[in-house]
Design a protein around this motif. Structure first.
Motif, PDB file in Angstrom:
ATOM      1  N   GLN A 131     -14.280  -1.619   8.433  1.00 53.40           N
ATOM      2  CA  GLN A 131     -15.620  -1.250   7.979  1.00 53.40           C
ATOM      3  C   GLN A 131     -16.474  -2.493   7.738  1.00 53.40           C
ATOM      4  OE1 GLN A 131     -14.970   1.316   4.576  1.00 53.40           O
ATOM      5  NE2 GLN A 131     -14.346   3.030   5.844  1.00 53.40           N
ATOM      6  N   GLY A 132     -16.161  -3.576   8.448  1.00 52.52           N
ATOM      7  CA  GLY A 132     -16.895  -4.819   8.296  1.00 52.52           C
ATOM      8  C   GLY A 132     -16.224  -5.743   7.293  1.00 52.52           C
ATOM      9  N   GLY A 133     -16.818  -6.897   7.066  1.00 56.14           N
ATOM     10  CA  GLY A 133     -16.242  -7.857   6.134  1.00 56.14           C
ATOM     11  C   GLY A 133     -15.363  -8.865   6.841  1.00 56.14           C
ATOM     12  N   GLU A 134     -14.802  -9.784   6.053  1.00 55.63           N
ATOM     13  CA  GLU A 134     -14.020 -10.876   6.614  1.00 55.63           C
ATOM     14  C   GLU A 134     -12.674 -10.394   7.139  1.00 55.63           C
ATOM     15  OE1 GLU A 134     -12.260 -13.668   3.763  1.00 55.63           O
ATOM     16  OE2 GLU A 134     -13.124 -12.421   2.169  1.00 55.63           O
ATOM     17  N   ASP A 135     -12.108 -11.207   8.029  1.00 55.34           N
ATOM     18  CA  ASP A 135     -10.798 -10.898   8.582  1.00 55.34           C
ATOM     19  C   ASP A 135      -9.718 -11.539   7.709  1.00 55.34           C
ATOM     20  OD1 ASP A 135      -8.920  -9.899  10.362  1.00 55.34           O
ATOM     21  OD2 ASP A 135     -10.106 -10.442  12.121  1.00 55.34           O
ATOM     22  N   LEU A 136      -8.454 -11.468   8.150  1.00 61.19           N
ATOM     23  CA  LEU A 136      -7.345 -11.873   7.293  1.00 61.19           C
ATOM     24  C   LEU A 136      -7.336 -13.358   6.968  1.00 61.19           C
ATOM     25  CD1 LEU A 136      -4.336  -9.779   8.633  1.00 61.19           C
ATOM     26  CD2 LEU A 136      -5.798  -9.340   6.658  1.00 61.19           C
ATOM     27  N   GLY A 137      -7.693 -14.212   7.918  1.00 62.34           N
ATOM     28  CA  GLY A 137      -7.664 -15.645   7.656  1.00 62.34           C
ATOM     29  C   GLY A 137      -6.261 -16.159   7.403  1.00 62.34           C
ATOM     30  N   LEU A 138      -5.338 -15.871   8.298  1.00 58.55           N
ATOM     31  CA  LEU A 138      -3.944 -16.259   8.115  1.00 58.55           C
ATOM     32  C   LEU A 138      -3.727 -17.732   8.468  1.00 58.55           C
ATOM     33  CD1 LEU A 138      -2.181 -13.126   9.640  1.00 58.55           C
ATOM     34  CD2 LEU A 138      -2.627 -13.635   7.233  1.00 58.55           C
ATOM     35  N   SER A 149       4.477  -6.048  10.103  1.00 55.44           N
ATOM     36  CA  SER A 149       3.820  -4.974  10.848  1.00 55.44           C
ATOM     37  C   SER A 149       2.486  -4.652  10.195  1.00 55.44           C
ATOM     38  CB  SER A 149       4.702  -3.715  10.862  1.00 55.44           C
ATOM     39  OG  SER A 149       4.012  -2.627  11.475  1.00 55.44           O
ATOM     40  N   LEU A 150       1.408  -4.684  10.979  1.00 53.60           N
ATOM     41  CA  LEU A 150       0.066  -4.365  10.483  1.00 53.60           C
ATOM     42  C   LEU A 150      -0.362  -3.008  11.036  1.00 53.60           C
ATOM     43  CD1 LEU A 150      -1.717  -7.822  10.931  1.00 53.60           C
ATOM     44  CD2 LEU A 150      -0.550  -6.924   8.905  1.00 53.60           C
ATOM     45  N   MET A 151      -0.507  -2.021  10.131  1.00 48.27           N
ATOM     46  CA  MET A 151      -0.945  -0.687  10.538  1.00 48.27           C
ATOM     47  C   MET A 151      -2.100  -0.174   9.694  1.00 48.27           C
ATOM     48  SD  MET A 151       2.399   1.565  11.618  1.00 48.27           S
ATOM     49  CE  MET A 151       1.398   2.618  12.692  1.00 48.27           C
ATOM     50  N   GLY A 152      -2.638  -1.023   8.828  1.00 50.97           N
ATOM     51  CA  GLY A 152      -3.681  -0.584   7.912  1.00 50.97           C
ATOM     52  C   GLY A 152      -5.074  -0.637   8.535  1.00 50.97           C
ATOM     53  N   GLY A 153      -6.087  -0.588   7.664  1.00 51.72           N
ATOM     54  CA  GLY A 153      -7.455  -0.513   8.157  1.00 51.72           C
ATOM     55  C   GLY A 153      -8.359  -1.620   7.663  1.00 51.72           C
ATOM     56  N   VAL A 154      -7.775  -2.693   7.132  1.00 49.52           N
ATOM     57  CA  VAL A 154      -8.596  -3.772   6.572  1.00 49.52           C
ATOM     58  C   VAL A 154      -9.495  -4.369   7.656  1.00 49.52           C
ATOM     59  CG1 VAL A 154      -8.516  -6.085   5.578  1.00 49.52           C
ATOM     60  CG2 VAL A 154      -6.993  -4.314   4.723  1.00 49.52           C
ATOM     61  N   LEU A 205      -2.536  -0.821   4.077  1.00 48.38           N
ATOM     62  CA  LEU A 205      -3.677  -0.724   3.169  1.00 48.38           C
ATOM     63  C   LEU A 205      -4.888  -0.105   3.877  1.00 48.38           C
ATOM     64  CD1 LEU A 205      -3.453  -4.148   1.311  1.00 48.38           C
ATOM     65  CD2 LEU A 205      -3.116  -1.883   0.306  1.00 48.38           C
ATOM     66  N   PRO A 206      -5.707   0.644   3.142  1.00 42.68           N
ATOM     67  CA  PRO A 206      -6.852   1.332   3.750  1.00 42.68           C
ATOM     68  C   PRO A 206      -8.023   0.397   4.009  1.00 42.68           C
ATOM     69  CG  PRO A 206      -6.805   1.732   1.392  1.00 42.68           C
ATOM     70  CD  PRO A 206      -5.565   0.946   1.699  1.00 42.68           C
ATOM     71  N   PRO A 207      -9.056   0.883   4.714  1.00 45.26           N
ATOM     72  CA  PRO A 207     -10.207   0.024   5.049  1.00 45.26           C
ATOM     73  C   PRO A 207     -10.901  -0.597   3.849  1.00 45.26           C
ATOM     74  CG  PRO A 207     -10.243   2.010   6.392  1.00 45.26           C
ATOM     75  CD  PRO A 207      -9.140   2.204   5.388  1.00 45.26           C
ATOM     76  N   ARG A 208     -10.865   0.067   2.704  1.00 45.89           N
ATOM     77  CA  ARG A 208     -11.578  -0.471   1.538  1.00 45.89           C
ATOM     78  C   ARG A 208     -10.859  -1.656   0.898  1.00 45.89           C
ATOM     79  NH1 ARG A 208      -9.383   4.400  -0.015  1.00 45.89           N
ATOM     80  NH2 ARG A 208      -7.843   4.345  -1.708  1.00 45.89           N
ATOM     81  N   ALA A 209      -9.612  -1.920   1.282  1.00 48.26           N
ATOM     82  CA  ALA A 209      -8.864  -3.045   0.726  1.00 48.26           C
ATOM     83  C   ALA A 209      -9.411  -4.369   1.260  1.00 48.26           C
ATOM     84  CB  ALA A 209      -7.384  -2.907   1.064  1.00 48.26           C
ATOM     85  N   THR A 210      -9.065  -5.452   0.573  1.00 46.64           N
ATOM     86  CA  THR A 210      -9.562  -6.773   0.950  1.00 46.64           C
ATOM     87  C   THR A 210      -8.487  -7.557   1.708  1.00 46.64           C
ATOM     88  OG1 THR A 210      -8.769  -7.852  -1.066  1.00 46.64           O
ATOM     89  CG2 THR A 210     -10.938  -6.786  -1.166  1.00 46.64           C
ATOM     90  N   PRO A 211      -8.898  -8.563   2.493  1.00 44.54           N
ATOM     91  CA  PRO A 211      -7.910  -9.422   3.155  1.00 44.54           C
ATOM     92  C   PRO A 211      -6.952 -10.088   2.178  1.00 44.54           C
ATOM     93  CG  PRO A 211     -10.080  -9.750   4.124  1.00 44.54           C
ATOM     94  CD  PRO A 211     -10.279  -8.884   2.921  1.00 44.54           C
ATOM     95  N   GLY A 263       0.836  -1.196   0.000  1.00 43.84           N
ATOM     96  CA  GLY A 263       0.000   0.000   0.000  1.00 43.84           C
ATOM     97  C   GLY A 263       0.867   1.239   0.000  1.00 43.84           C
ATOM     98  N   ALA A 264       1.825   1.303  -0.932  1.00 44.81           N
ATOM     99  CA  ALA A 264       2.837   2.356  -0.919  1.00 44.81           C
ATOM    100  C   ALA A 264       2.418   3.634  -1.629  1.00 44.81           C
ATOM    101  CB  ALA A 264       4.136   1.833  -1.555  1.00 44.81           C
ATOM    102  N   THR A 265       1.234   3.651  -2.237  1.00 43.51           N
ATOM    103  CA  THR A 265       0.870   4.813  -3.042  1.00 43.51           C
ATOM    104  C   THR A 265       0.064   5.859  -2.274  1.00 43.51           C
ATOM    105  OG1 THR A 265      -1.068   3.623  -3.889  1.00 43.51           O
ATOM    106  CG2 THR A 265       0.947   3.539  -5.202  1.00 43.51           C
ATOM    107  N   GLY A 266      -0.332   5.573  -1.052  1.00 43.19           N
ATOM    108  CA  GLY A 266      -1.028   6.569  -0.231  1.00 43.19           C
ATOM    109  C   GLY A 266      -0.041   7.434   0.532  1.00 43.19           C
TER     110      GLY A 266
END
Length: 360
Positions: free
Chosen positions: A282-289, A274-279, A251-257, A178-181
């Motif tokens: 705003q609801g939806g599925e989690d990462l599922g690692l 390191s996780l600092m994004g917003g995935v 990555l921002p909240p609108r991104a997908t897992p 998510g380097a473009t923001g």
């Protein structure tokens, strides 16, 4: 003094005369010279982003100013010192797990953060602001003409917190997902200043990725993401041309897992993430690692919100050492009376190399 006040979500800010802050022990009063305007400030003030912020309020998260007065617990500050005001206010009665509020922006999600906000209620869109002593960091050898540029420090501190939390080392290969923001591009800049040997920068905007490479040189290796998890992962691994030591996700909240996993699962055995994004915010599925992969490969996954207190002084040192050039950003300034125009400008110019500043 003059201040910009948000009286209710969805209404424009108004400029009014308000009482000047009153000094207490453990506090500093700062004459605000410059305060950055977040690109998403309009979403917060409209209520579109449901931040916990009680109105009426003087918003504004941090800024640059000069010390007007300080309490008896400050031993290094002097009246007139140039300082950076860190908006991350922490409760003082629990050193292990303090409550946190972002002064002038959000109390997070905790009741304790809201209690802090009710005391350190008002932010930096005013001629003066009150801050805890520990939130005021002196800037040595400072040229006041650069005050607006130094508001860019705020966007650098966020990724610095995440990269420090996984102990990025000189010479390592890092993926910035998510380097473009604004924060992602800042992560590329900070990582290079910390000595990263190679930064794989992912994103969907080819023009911005190309600009990152042009600005920061061959240590930056762009990857345009296509939206297919397996294909994107293969592209990252190919571009890295070797083991990937760390992954930083912003990555921002609108991104997908799947967009997070595409990068995260490229890290080598004994690697760090390191996780600092917003995935998921705003609801939806989690990462599922994959549990087994994390365990068998000794993967360290570190969540990080904002940055620790000492990061501010360290980042000031990095800038003063010439490792980061704050002059790379295009700065547009507005007087306090034009705060609503500044908010509109920040929303319309949300690119990674632009900075909108209000100057009370």
């Amino acid at each position: 003094m003059k201040a910009a006040i948000l009286k209710a979500f969805g209404s424009p800010l108004v400029i009014e005369d308000v009482p000047a802050p009153v000094l207490g022990t453990g506090e500093v009063i700062v004459d605000v010279v410059a305060a950055g305007v977040l690109s998403y400030a309009k979403e917060v003030f409209s209520g579109q982003r449901p931040y916990l912020l009680e109105t009426p309020v003087v918003p504004g998260a941090g800024g640059i100013g000069r010390v007007r007065a300080f309490g008896p617990d400050a031993t290094r500050l002097s009246v007139g010192d140039w300082v950076f005001c860190d908006p991350i206010v922490r409760s003082r009665d629990d050193a292990i797990a303090p409550d946190i509020t972002l002064q002038g922006l959000s109390a997070g999600n905790a009741e304790g953060g809201l209690r802090l906000q009710r005391y350190y209620h008002d932010g930096s869109y005013a001629e003066q602001m009150l801050a805890p002593t520990e939130n005021v960091a002196r800037i040595p050898d400072f040229d006041g003409a650069q005050a607006a540029q130094w508001c860019g420090l705020a966007s650098l501190l966020v990724p610095y917190g995440g990269l420090s939390s996984i102990a990025l080392r000189a010479g390592e290969t890092l993926v910035v997902n998510g380097a473009t923001g604004k924060f992602g591009s800042a992560a590329v800049e900070v990582a290079l200043a910390m000595g990263a040997g190679r930064v794989v920068a992912t994103g969907r905007n080819p023009a911005v990725l190309e600009e990152l490479g042009r600005r920061f040189g061959p240590r930056v290796r762009p990857v345009v993401m296509a939206g297919d998890e397996e294909a994107d992962r293969a592209a990252i691994l190919k571009t890295a041309s070797g083991p990937i030591d760390c992954v930083f996700d912003i990555l921002p909240p609108r991104a997908t897992p799947a967009q997070v996993r595409a990068a995260l699962l490229t890290v080598r055995p004994n690697g760090r993430v390191s996780l600092m994004g917003g995935v998921g915010m705003q609801g939806g599925e989690d990462l599922g690692l994959p549990y087994r992969w994390i365990m068998r490969n000794n993967i360290r996954i570190q969540g990080q919100w904002m940055c620790p207190r000492e990061a501010v002084a360290r980042m000031i040192g990095i800038v003063n050492a010439g490792l980061i050039d704050l002059g790379r950003r295009e700065v547009t300034t507005f007087p306090l009376a034009e705060i609503n125009a500044a908010i509109d400008h920040a929303a319309a110019n949300a690119g990674p190399f632009s900075l909108t500043v209000v100057q009370p």
